[in-house]
Every structure is written in structure tokens, then in C-alpha cells.
Design a protein around this motif. Structure first.
Motif: not given
Length: 176
Positions: A16-24, A26-40, A66-70
């Protein structure tokens, strides 16, 4: 109502820990991708006085991802600091059975894969020879392509979702 083979095979207690952190992550990458593309994209368009170069958009999206993941990892670790095993299992279970979450993840997996291959192959074919610098450019282009592909996939997901898959319903289901 019967369970599917995937549901029957799912063991929430396995990792369960791996699944939760993997989800976190992936969501960080998606968020960074969306914000980076939308602003960039608009910023680069203004700077270029027209359509920005795809390589520049990919670079901004890759860095933002990458920033979103971090950022998401730091926030997730802080939030989960006091979790016991049952709380990790509960979160992993709810994420696994959330139809909207699975749908957006499938959209993003396809979009990110297509984008990574498209921009990675484009960068590799533009390189006169494959050396260390070219490999770095290909890798960065692939990450940027994945980020752009995920952004397009997120928009496609939102444009085609119905009823209980709306973001508000998904958020309530995860937080309850």
C-alpha cells in the motif's frame, strides 16, 4: 455483483505504501506537465512572437513535470508522516477502485507514451550522431513529449467524462 479477475487478484495489503507514493509521483508529474504547458506555451509564444518551437515547449513541460514530482513527493511524505498501515491500505484501496482515477491514469499513460515516443524519435532523428549529448537531448525530449502528451490526455479525459467521473465527485470519493 461479481468481481472482475483484476479486482479478485488485487491484494491491498501487498504494497500500500508503494501504491500511494507511486500515485503521488504520477499526479505530481501530471500536475507539473499541465501547469508547465499551460503557463509555458503562452509565455514562449509571446517571446517567440508567434508559435513557439516544440522543443522549447517540451523542455518547459519536462522541467515543470520534474518540479511537480519533487513538490508532490515532499507534500505527500509530509501528509503521510503519521499514517499507520491501515491508513495506507485504505488510501491504496480507494485509489485502486476509483473508476475516475483509473480512467484518467489510462488516458495519461497512452498520451504520455505517444508523446514520449514522438518527441524522442524526433530528437533522435535530428541528431547527426548518437553520443552523450544527443542521448541527453533525446531523453529530455522524451520526458517533454510525455508531459505534453499527458496534458493533451488530461484535456481529452475532462472533455469526455460523464456524471460521477467529474473531478468534484472523484475528489469527494478519495477524501471520504
Amino acid at each position: 455483483m461479481g468481481m472482475t479477475a483484476v479486482e479478485e487478484a488485487y491484494d491491498v495489503g501487498a504494497h500500500p505504501r508503494r501504491e500511494l507514493y507511486q500515485h503521488i509521483m504520477v499526479k505530481g508529474f501530471q500536475f507539473g506537465a499541465f501547469v508547465g504547458t499551460a503557463i509555458g506555451l503562452p509565455v514562449l509564444a509571446v517571446r517567440a512572437k508567434g508559435a513557439p518551437a516544440l522543443d522549447d515547449v517540451g523542455y518547459v513541460a519536462a522541467v515543470a513535470s520534474g518540479l511537480g514530482v519533487g513538490l508532490s513527493c515532499a507534500m505527500g511524505a509530509a501528509k503521510a508522516r503519521g499514517f499507520d498501515t491501515a491508513q495506507f491500505e485504505d488510501r491504496a484501496y480507494r485509489l485502486h477502485y476509483n473508476a475516475g482515477q483509473r480512467r484518467v491514469d489510462h488516458f495519461c499513460a497512452v498520451g504520455g507514451s505517444v508523446g514520449a515516443v514522438a518527441l524522442g524519435v524526433r530528437a533522435a532523428s535530428a541528431a547527426p550522431q548518437i553520443d552523450g549529448a544527443a542521448l541527453k537531448n533525446v531523453a529530455l525530449a522524451a520526458v517533454g513529449g510525455a508531459a505534453i502528451g499527458m496534458t493533451v490526455a488530461l484535456l481529452a479525459h475532462v472533455a469526455t467524462m460523464r456524471g460521477s467521473l467529474k473531478p468534484v465527485a472523484m475528489t469527494k470519493e478519495i477524501l471520504d
